[in-house]
Design an enzyme around this catalytic site. Structure first.
Site, mmCIF file in Angstrom:
data_model
loop_
_atom_site.group_PDB
_atom_site.id
_atom_site.type_symbol
_atom_site.label_atom_id
_atom_site.label_comp_id
_atom_site.label_asym_id
_atom_site.label_seq_id
_atom_site.Cartn_x
_atom_site.Cartn_y
_atom_site.Cartn_z
ATOM 1 N N ARG A 113 -26.549 -12.121 32.012
ATOM 2 C CA ARG A 113 -25.218 -11.695 31.538
ATOM 3 C C ARG A 113 -24.257 -12.866 31.287
ATOM 4 O O ARG A 113 -23.050 -12.705 31.339
ATOM 5 C CB ARG A 113 -24.585 -10.686 32.497
ATOM 6 N N LYS A 154 -19.694 -19.558 17.801
ATOM 7 C CA LYS A 154 -20.528 -18.578 17.092
ATOM 8 C C LYS A 154 -21.990 -18.887 17.408
ATOM 9 O O LYS A 154 -22.435 -20.024 17.222
ATOM 10 C CB LYS A 154 -20.313 -18.663 15.578
ATOM 11 N N GLU A 169 -20.135 -30.100 4.681
ATOM 12 C CA GLU A 169 -19.233 -29.382 5.594
ATOM 13 C C GLU A 169 -18.016 -30.253 5.952
ATOM 14 O O GLU A 169 -16.942 -29.732 6.251
ATOM 15 C CB GLU A 169 -19.976 -28.946 6.868
ATOM 16 N N LYS A 179 -11.358 -27.978 13.013
ATOM 17 C CA LYS A 179 -12.008 -26.723 13.414
ATOM 18 C C LYS A 179 -11.453 -26.244 14.750
ATOM 19 O O LYS A 179 -11.209 -25.041 14.934
ATOM 20 C CB LYS A 179 -13.532 -26.882 13.482
ATOM 21 N N GLU A 217 -12.155 -14.720 14.317
ATOM 22 C CA GLU A 217 -12.116 -14.596 12.858
ATOM 23 C C GLU A 217 -11.417 -13.316 12.393
ATOM 24 O O GLU A 217 -11.923 -12.566 11.558
ATOM 25 C CB GLU A 217 -13.532 -14.695 12.261
ATOM 26 N N ARG A 220 -9.656 -18.118 10.500
ATOM 27 C CA ARG A 220 -10.979 -18.742 10.677
ATOM 28 C C ARG A 220 -11.877 -18.524 9.465
ATOM 29 O O ARG A 220 -12.780 -19.319 9.200
ATOM 30 C CB ARG A 220 -11.645 -18.223 11.962
ATOM 31 N N ASN A 265 -15.182 -20.532 5.815
ATOM 32 C CA ASN A 265 -16.276 -20.049 4.967
ATOM 33 C C ASN A 265 -16.104 -20.477 3.506
ATOM 34 O O ASN A 265 -16.821 -19.970 2.634
ATOM 35 C CB ASN A 265 -16.383 -18.525 5.043
ATOM 36 N N HIS A 298 -19.025 -20.590 1.157
ATOM 37 C CA HIS A 298 -20.175 -19.954 1.803
ATOM 38 C C HIS A 298 -20.611 -18.653 1.133
ATOM 39 O O HIS A 298 -21.794 -18.318 1.162
ATOM 40 C CB HIS A 298 -19.901 -19.722 3.289
ATOM 41 N N HIS A 326 -24.330 -18.842 0.309
ATOM 42 C CA HIS A 326 -25.336 -17.950 0.886
ATOM 43 C C HIS A 326 -26.109 -17.219 -0.216
ATOM 44 O O HIS A 326 -27.318 -17.020 -0.114
ATOM 45 C CB HIS A 326 -24.676 -16.922 1.818
ATOM 46 N N HIS A 380 -28.841 -25.518 3.314
ATOM 47 C CA HIS A 380 -27.590 -24.777 3.524
ATOM 48 C C HIS A 380 -26.364 -25.576 3.041
ATOM 49 O O HIS A 380 -25.527 -25.067 2.287
ATOM 50 C CB HIS A 380 -27.450 -24.411 5.005
HETATM 51 P P1 NAD Z 1 -31.482 -27.757 11.912
HETATM 52 O O1 NAD Z 1 -31.069 -27.520 13.290
HETATM 53 O O2 NAD Z 1 -32.659 -26.992 11.401
HETATM 54 O O3 NAD Z 1 -31.743 -29.309 11.719
HETATM 55 C C1 NAD Z 1 -32.206 -29.776 10.463
HETATM 56 C C2 NAD Z 1 -33.500 -30.596 10.628
HETATM 57 O O4 NAD Z 1 -33.172 -31.872 11.181
HETATM 58 C C3 NAD Z 1 -34.519 -29.980 11.573
HETATM 59 O O5 NAD Z 1 -35.795 -30.237 11.055
HETATM 60 C C4 NAD Z 1 -34.316 -30.742 12.871
HETATM 61 O O6 NAD Z 1 -35.490 -30.777 13.650
HETATM 62 C C5 NAD Z 1 -33.961 -32.097 12.354
HETATM 63 N N1 NAD Z 1 -33.116 -32.927 13.211
HETATM 64 C C6 NAD Z 1 -32.029 -32.551 13.906
HETATM 65 N N2 NAD Z 1 -31.415 -33.612 14.439
HETATM 66 C C7 NAD Z 1 -32.154 -34.689 14.094
HETATM 67 C C8 NAD Z 1 -32.033 -36.085 14.327
HETATM 68 N N3 NAD Z 1 -30.964 -36.583 14.968
HETATM 69 N N4 NAD Z 1 -32.989 -36.894 13.845
HETATM 70 C C9 NAD Z 1 -34.053 -36.397 13.137
HETATM 71 N N5 NAD Z 1 -34.200 -35.101 12.850
HETATM 72 C C10 NAD Z 1 -33.255 -34.261 13.329
HETATM 73 O O7 NAD Z 1 -30.320 -27.478 10.857
HETATM 74 P P2 NAD Z 1 -28.732 -27.759 10.836
HETATM 75 O O8 NAD Z 1 -28.433 -28.072 9.433
HETATM 76 O O9 NAD Z 1 -28.294 -28.668 11.906
HETATM 77 O O10 NAD Z 1 -28.142 -26.319 11.207
HETATM 78 C C11 NAD Z 1 -28.369 -25.190 10.383
HETATM 79 C C12 NAD Z 1 -28.141 -23.952 11.191
HETATM 80 O O11 NAD Z 1 -26.802 -23.951 11.665
HETATM 81 C C13 NAD Z 1 -28.316 -22.676 10.404
HETATM 82 O O12 NAD Z 1 -29.114 -21.782 11.159
HETATM 83 C C14 NAD Z 1 -26.904 -22.120 10.259
HETATM 84 O O13 NAD Z 1 -26.869 -20.720 10.196
HETATM 85 C C15 NAD Z 1 -26.262 -22.640 11.513
HETATM 86 N N6 NAD Z 1 -24.806 -22.767 11.448
HETATM 87 C C16 NAD Z 1 -24.073 -22.223 12.468
HETATM 88 C C17 NAD Z 1 -22.705 -22.338 12.470
HETATM 89 C C18 NAD Z 1 -21.909 -21.800 13.640
HETATM 90 O O14 NAD Z 1 -20.678 -21.774 13.578
HETATM 91 N N7 NAD Z 1 -22.554 -21.411 14.713
HETATM 92 C C19 NAD Z 1 -22.033 -23.024 11.445
HETATM 93 C C20 NAD Z 1 -22.798 -23.572 10.413
HETATM 94 C C21 NAD Z 1 -24.191 -23.444 10.428
HETATM 95 N N1 GLY Z 2 -18.889 -21.970 10.470
HETATM 96 C C1 GLY Z 2 -17.822 -21.033 10.385
HETATM 97 C C2 GLY Z 2 -17.194 -20.703 11.695
HETATM 98 O O1 GLY Z 2 -17.528 -21.263 12.714
HETATM 99 O O2 GLY Z 2 -16.347 -19.853 11.730
#
Ligand code: NAD
Ligand code: GLY
Length: 364
Positions: free
Chosen positions: A121, A143, A185, A227, A237, A241, A245, A248, A252, A266
């Site tokens: 929990r 998030k 971003e 942020k 949001e 907030r 996006n 986005h 998307h 992305h």
């Molecule tokens: P990811 O976590 O898949 O990382 C991208 C690639 O880089 C992967 O292959 C990973 O293994 C590699 N990697 C990571 N750090 C590394 C490093 N220092 N050296 C070498 N390789 C490395 O992708 P991302 O772009 O970091 O994140 C994308 C995800 O984030 C999506 O699922 C998206 O929905 C999510 N996201 C969430 C929010 C939120 O507010 N929570 C906001 C934006 C995106």
């Molecule tokens: N990435 C958008 C948010 O965190 O609200």
């Protein structure tokens, strides 16, 4: 050298430490939150490069830790990935009042945050983001989510981390294309709410992308500050907030239309999406055309796509993109929600976009 940024959320407030060498200080920074054995969740790519340094720092501070290393990639952010992570966390001996660490990009951060939120929990967790995207966006704001067959991030919860440690030296091992995608971003923050920062990026963005440490620290810290301030005003949001996006809704749709494939990461989708949002704004006489030109020029200067035609492979049709937008979780009451702008740094939320203008922008 590091900068501290506070996310002011009352009892859920936390600090972001952004800088170079933060990983080496992780033991001391995490010690106030650690109890018993601390699981460290990572993926194979990150673990091989950065887990030993983190484990050394934790061990030096007397923090017992146990790595859980998952396969890399978006596929890990799934029900199956959640189940195997929860199983591993329960077997790790983590305490209800303990701490879980997420070391990785947005995939590891989103999945670990969700698992921490539901396990027993709710267990505290720390974010140690290792991609530029995660350092400036996904690790901040609470998030968390997994993906399902119906779409990305549709199952999730708000669960704020206790602390965020963004060490820009971890970015030196990131593939250049991932780095550039994350940079989109950073551009987003300038485009949505800070024209001066956008101007700073026009001058210094190439340095951020090529690896200048001071430029990276400034870009990460400034993005996190923007942020943090937005999240502090609108955690769930309900309004402002949504500006985060920007780009986005289009992005998307482009990701979906290109099959979430290597054709478009992305952040690259966000880059094209921001350009489309500004073009649509200019088409509706809201935004100066010169601001569209500045955004597109800057994206291309750092090697990002800035138009649908820049995406390799067959061009997605406007109708296909509009159908994907209608499935996006930002479509409310049958109407699409857009983030448009009155110029660089002046984004706003609207549902008032004529179909013909949208169609025209997506077909041009
Ligand atoms: P990811 O976590 O898949 O990382 C991208 C690639 O880089 C992967 O292959 C990973 O293994 C590699 N990697 C990571 N750090 C590394 C490093 N220092 N050296 C070498 N390789 C490395 O992708 P991302 O772009 O970091 O994140 C994308 C995800 O984030 C999506 O699922 C998206 O929905 C999510 N996201 C969430 C929010 C939120 O507010 N929570 C906001 C934006 C995106
Ligand atoms: N990435 C958008 C948010 O965190 O609200």
């Amino acid at each position: 050298m590091s900068v501290r940024i506070d996310v002011g959320l009352g009892p859920r407030s936390y600090a972001i430490h952004a800088g170079a060498g933060v990983l080496a200080q992780a033991g001391n920074l995490l010690a106030p939150f650690a109890r018993g054995t601390v699981p460290v969740v990572s993926d194979e790519n990150v673990a091989v490069r950065h887990l030993p340094a983190l484990q050394n720092a934790l061990t030096a501070a007397g923090i017992q830790n146990r790595p859980i290393v998952l396969p890399p990639g978006e596929g890990t952010k799934s029900f199956a990935g959640l189940e195997s992570l929860c199983t591993a966390l329960l077997e790790s001996g983590v305490e209800r009042g303990g701490l879980i660490i997420a070391l990785g990009g947005g995939v590891i951060g989103d999945l670990t945050g969700f698992a921490a939120g539901v396990l027993k929990r709710g267990i505290a967790f720390a974010q140690i983001p290792t991609t530029l995207l995660a350092q400036v966006d996904s690790s901040v704001g609470g998030k968390t989510a997994i993906n399902t067959a119906q779409g990305k991030n549709l199952i999730g919860m708000f669960h704020q981390p206790r602390i965020v440690l963004a060490d820009v030296t971890t970015l030196t091992t990131l593939p250049p294309r991932e780095l550039r995608a994350g940079y989109a971003e950073v551009v987003k923050y300038g485009a949505l709410g800070d024209e001066d920062f956008f101007g700073w990026l026009e001058t210094n963005g190439a340095k951020v992308v090529s690896g200048d440490t001071q430029a990276r620290i400034h870009a990460v810290a400034h993005s996190c500050k923007m942020k943090a301030d937005i999240v502090a005003r609108d955690e769930r949001e309900a309004g402002e907030r949504a500006l985060l996006n920007l780009g986005h809704t289009f992005g998307h749709a482009l990701e979906a239309a290109t099959g979430y494939s290597e054709r478009l990461l992305h952040g690259e989708g966000v880059a094209v999406g921001m350009a489309l949002a500004l073009r649509l704004s200019a088409r509706l006489n809201l935004c100066p055309v010169n601001d569209v030109v500045r955004l597109e020029r800057h994206l291309r200067t750092v090697g990002l796509p800035a138009a649908i035609a820049d995406i390799p492979g067959p061009r997605p049709a406007a109708d296909v993109l509009i159908a994907h937008m209608a499935h996006d979780k930002k479509a409310e009451g049958g109407k699409l929600t857009f983030i448009l702008t009155r110029g660089l740094g002046k984004a706003f939320v609207t549902q008032d976009v004529p179909d013909d203008a949208l169609h025209e922008i997506l077909s041009a």
